[in-house]
Write a protein that holds these residues in place. Structure first.
Motif, PDB file in Angstrom:
ATOM      1  N   LEU A 224     -31.446  -4.968 -10.371  1.00 36.65           N
ATOM      2  CA  LEU A 224     -30.819  -4.440  -9.022  1.00 36.65           C
ATOM      3  C   LEU A 224     -30.183  -2.928  -9.493  1.00 36.65           C
TER       4      LEU A 224
ATOM      5  N   TYR B 203     -31.123   0.115  -7.035  1.00 36.61           N
ATOM      6  CA  TYR B 203     -30.242   1.257  -6.470  1.00 36.61           C
ATOM      7  C   TYR B 203     -30.810   2.696  -6.908  1.00 36.61           C
TER       8      TYR B 203
ATOM      9  N   THR C 244     -24.594  -4.328  -2.572  1.00 39.25           N
ATOM     10  CA  THR C 244     -24.478  -5.993  -3.313  1.00 39.25           C
ATOM     11  C   THR C 244     -23.184  -5.972  -4.237  1.00 39.25           C
TER      12      THR C 244
ATOM     13  N   SER D 279     -25.711  -9.653  -0.954  1.00 42.00           N
ATOM     14  CA  SER D 279     -26.135  -8.359  -0.437  1.00 42.00           C
ATOM     15  C   SER D 279     -25.997  -8.471   0.911  1.00 42.00           C
TER      16      SER D 279
ATOM     17  N   TYR E 179     -37.591  -7.207  -8.113  1.00 45.27           N
ATOM     18  CA  TYR E 179     -36.093  -7.955  -7.965  1.00 45.27           C
ATOM     19  C   TYR E 179     -36.419  -9.190  -7.153  1.00 45.27           C
TER      20      TYR E 179
END
Length: 97
Positions: free
Chosen positions: A21, A25, A40, A51, A71
């Motif tokens: 994650l 980002y 999230t 999320s 992911y």
């Protein structure tokens, strides 16, 4: 379109998922796609992730990100319970946008 996804991660996989994650980002910060808002949250149990996604143009924008693809494909192996995705219909919001 507003979407919520909830998944319960195997305890020994949480750190790995958080790293995946983090990469999502990082890529979002680099690409800065218009029309996408993504957040999230980790619940108190430390294994449940929720999320929230707001998409102006549909899910294709998010699915094009390489980090998101890594992911998303990992979830089949790392989840105790399969992800549940729900489309949300906004009734109202105060300072949420």
């Amino acid at each position: 379109m507003h979407v919520m996804t909830r998944c319960k991660i195997k305890p020994d996989e949480v750190e790995h998922v958080l790293e995946l994650l983090g990469a999502v980002y990082d890529e979002l910060a680099s690409v800065q796609p218009d029309g996408l808002r993504y957040a999230t949250f980790q619940l108190e149990d430390k294994v449940t992730l929720v999320s929230f996604v707001e998409l102006q143009d549909g899910p294709e924008m998010l699915q094009q990100l390489k980090a998101f693809q890594r992911y998303r494909t990992s979830l089949d192996q790392v989840c105790d319970e399969p992800p549940v995705t729900t489309v949300l219909h906004e009734i109202g919001a105060y300072r949420f946008h």
